[in-house]
Design a protein around this motif. Structure first.
Motif, short mmCIF file in Angstrom:
data_model
loop_
_atom_site.label_atom_id
_atom_site.label_comp_id
_atom_site.label_asym_id
_atom_site.label_seq_id
_atom_site.Cartn_x
_atom_site.Cartn_y
_atom_site.Cartn_z
N SER A 56 64.09 16.96 65.67
CA SER A 56 65.29 17.18 64.86
C SER A 56 65.60 18.66 64.82
O SER A 56 64.79 19.50 65.23
CB SER A 56 65.08 16.63 63.44
N ASP A 57 66.79 19.01 64.33
CA ASP A 57 67.23 20.40 64.41
C ASP A 57 66.36 21.34 63.58
O ASP A 57 66.35 22.54 63.81
CB ASP A 57 68.69 20.53 63.98
N GLY A 58 65.59 20.79 62.61
CA GLY A 58 64.70 21.63 61.82
C GLY A 58 63.70 22.39 62.68
O GLY A 58 63.31 23.51 62.35
N LEU A 59 63.28 21.79 63.80
CA LEU A 59 62.36 22.47 64.72
C LEU A 59 63.04 23.64 65.41
O LEU A 59 62.45 24.72 65.56
CB LEU A 59 61.84 21.46 65.75
N GLY A 61 74.85 14.50 67.52
CA GLY A 61 74.49 15.54 66.55
C GLY A 61 73.73 16.67 67.21
O GLY A 61 74.00 17.03 68.36
N ASP A 62 72.76 17.25 66.49
CA ASP A 62 72.09 18.44 66.99
C ASP A 62 70.58 18.30 67.16
O ASP A 62 69.88 19.30 67.31
CB ASP A 62 72.39 19.65 66.10
N SER A 63 70.06 17.08 67.15
CA SER A 63 68.67 16.88 67.55
C SER A 63 68.57 17.05 69.07
O SER A 63 69.57 16.91 69.78
CB SER A 63 68.18 15.49 67.14
N TYR A 100 66.15 10.01 63.49
CA TYR A 100 67.41 9.92 62.75
C TYR A 100 67.38 10.96 61.64
O TYR A 100 66.69 10.81 60.64
CB TYR A 100 67.59 8.51 62.19
N ASP A 101 68.13 12.03 61.83
CA ASP A 101 68.16 13.17 60.92
C ASP A 101 69.29 12.98 59.93
O ASP A 101 70.45 13.33 60.20
CB ASP A 101 68.32 14.46 61.73
N GLY A 102 68.98 12.43 58.78
CA GLY A 102 69.99 12.14 57.78
C GLY A 102 70.43 13.38 57.01
O GLY A 102 69.72 14.38 56.95
N THR A 152 61.08 16.78 62.31
CA THR A 152 60.42 15.65 62.94
C THR A 152 60.23 15.94 64.42
O THR A 152 61.17 16.41 65.08
CB THR A 152 61.25 14.36 62.78
N VAL A 153 59.04 15.67 64.94
CA VAL A 153 58.70 15.98 66.33
C VAL A 153 57.95 14.82 66.96
O VAL A 153 57.07 14.22 66.32
CB VAL A 153 57.81 17.25 66.42
N ILE A 154 58.29 14.48 68.20
CA ILE A 154 57.52 13.55 69.02
C ILE A 154 57.26 14.24 70.36
O ILE A 154 58.18 14.79 70.97
CB ILE A 154 58.26 12.22 69.25
#
Length: 537
Positions: A438-441, A324-326, A186-188, A518-520
């Motif tokens: 998440s989109d940060g990756l 969203g964009d994850s 969950y990318d807040g 965040t990565v799994i």
């Protein structure tokens, strides 16, 4: 690309790092029920002594914060903040979920319903009573609900890990015994409240809907030999088991996608994705109701939102929902000329960069020339679909904001939608692993780059931690980009900017160089990979 041994290991700087190793790696068993329903990896029959192995061998998760956030928020009258979030903010390893008396209300509903069905012979009137019980349950629900005896999300014997990284929240829950794995990212944004709410409620909401679906499927099978004179009664009996609030505010139903008594595997898979959609719609409705109750005192809540990425692995069935964009990326060993793994994106990208999303927004607001301003929805947000962010969905919430924060000319809301994308994928022997991020990756790596980074790493280090490796590679690239940004134009050389210096920048200021990430990483099937992912920091 640097070799793994050359990469610094900033474990102490990770906000979250966890891993899980399955005790068995043989192919999962299947329980074949009549009518073609295959509950792979777990039995839908209560009190069964059949034990199943997992559909994945291991997973690892890692998260790094860039945004500064406040302490736990007091949402849902403090219930979530006091009882749920502290356990999500602190763990770095999987641990058995503790049962809670406050999360067992649905158990009595199911017990009463099933016993009543037995004594009444499953009459339509009792079905209607059960429907009404479901309605009343949702009306009174202000907290997550513990689910018992479901082969999908059985809360009796599960392991859970998760945590917080800036405004990101991550959650992983698995039951090796029942052969399933649940992951949520969950990318807040604009605050942590929406992501906190999802982390505290969505898994339990999904569990309830899946339990209702499973109950419905079993009831349908048990009733096939009964003659029903009216199709309306048949549909009511087989389909109308639970209610939820749809995006438009109308009452909707969870229905197994079948008529005339036939209920196939395809029907069941379609119904599972429906359950995910309904659970998100329920969470959205509950969150927006909470915002309306508190926005007089906390007007900032109307701008808080989150992306949603959910993955549910059950046997060889992988269900994905995103808003969203994850992204969820599947790495598969399909034949390619270069011998590399193929990266397949299992999610949609709900931003204005997606031409389809951009065009739909314009088509939905033909009378509003400012629907897209400066590359953003109403000049505020690049996302076209998201959880929360009420000020772009309801005029009364936008009116709570002052000055430049308020959207001018909110002519025809909603401008941001809550319709998620879902997909079902049947895992094959060629599928190697899945990366959720998440989109940060993906600000730094393409889908292909992510897959190749993981693939090369696990080949060199089969007992390593690929999720943490991806975060470390991101830090290296962010530091390099920062060095280029800070290059001295007089000398044409880089100003020194190491990964250590980047990590020393406080959260909040570091957002200039990278987002929360965040990565799994999930290794599928019985692939021989044994993770030693960090379980403590």
């Amino acid at each position: 690309m640097r070799r793994p041994e050359d990469i610094p290991v900033p474990s102490r700087d990770l906000s979250v790092s966890f891993g899980y190793q399955c005790s068995t790696t043989s192919p999962p068993n299947s329980v074949n029920l009549p009518n073609g329903i295959d509950f792979s990896g777990g039995s839908a029959i209560q009190n069964s002594n059949l034990k199943t192995s997992s559909s994945f061998s291991c997973l690892s998760g890692a998260a790094l914060s860039a945004n500064a956030t406040l302490a736990n928020t007091n949402i849902c009258n403090g219930f979530i903040g006091e009882e749920i979030l502290p356990s999500l903010d602190s763990p770095r390893s999987f641990k058995r979920m503790a049962s809670s008396p406050s999360l067992s209300r649905v158990d009595s509903v199911f017990s009463l319903s099933q016993s009543s069905m037995t004594t009444s012979g499953g009459s339509p009137s009792m079905e209607n009573d059960f429907i009404e019980s479901g309605r009343n349950l949702w009306k009174s629900m202000s907290a997550p609900t513990r689910i018992e005896s479901s082969s999908f999300l059985n809360a009796v014997d599960v392991q859970m890990a998760g945590g917080a990284a800036g405004e990101d929240r991550v959650q992983a829950v698995c039951s090796e015994e029942n052969g399933w794995l649940f992951c949520g990212i969950y990318d807040g944004f604009n605050g942590r409240d929406a992501a906190d709410f999802l982390a505290g409620t969505l898994y339990e909401n999904i569990g309830l809907y899946l339990h209702l679906l499973e109950w419905c499927a079993k009831k349908q099978h048990d009733s096939l030999d009964n003659t029903l004179e009216d199709d309306t009664i048949r549909n009511e009996m087989f389909g109308r088991i639970a209610t939820s609030i749809s995006d438009s505010g109308r009452i909707g139903t969870i229905v197994p996608h079948s008529l005339g008594g036939k209920f196939t595997c395809e029907d069941f898979n379609h119904s599972v994705t429906d359950c995910l959609i309904r659970a998100v719609a329920q969470a959205e409705s509950d969150f927006m109701y909470m915002v309306e109750q508190e926005m007089e005192d906390r007007p900032d809540l109307v701008s808080v939102g989150s992306c949603v990425l959910v993955g549910l692995l059950h046997g060889n069935n992988f269900y994905v929902l995103n808003l969203g964009d994850s992204r969820a990326i599947l790495a598969t060993n399909e034949s390619q000329e270069d011998g590399k793994l193929k990266a397949i994106q299992l999610t949609e990208t709900h931003t204005l960069d997606n031409e389809i999303e951009h065009r739909r927004l314009l088509d939905d607001h033909p009378e509003d020339p400012s629907a897209v301003t400066n590359g953003r929805v109403k000049g505020k947000l690049k996302l076209t679909r998201a959880f929360g962010v009420g000020y772009l969905k309801k005029s009364k919430m936008n009116d709570m904001l002052m000055g430049i924060l308020r959207v001018r000319n909110l002519c025809s809301p909603p401008y941001v939608y809550t319709h998620p994308f879902t997909i079902h994928h049947t895992v094959s022997e060629k599928d190697e692993f899945i990366v959720l991020g998440s989109d940060g990756l993906f600000d730094f790596f393409s889908n292909d780059e992510v897959v190749q980074l993981v693939h090369v790493f696990i080949q060199h280090y089969p007992s390593g931690d690929p999720a943490k490796h991806l975060v470390e590679q991101l830090i290296l690239k962010a530091a390099d980009n920062a060095a280029r940004f800070l290059a001295n134009p007089d000398y044409g050389s880089h100003v020194g900017f190491s990964t250590e210096e980047l990590m020393m920048i406080p959260a909040g200021r570091r957002r200039k160089y990278h987002d929360d990430v965040t990565v799994i990483v999930i290794m599928l099937g019985n692939k021989q990979w044994t993770s030693t992912a960090s379980t403590s920091l």
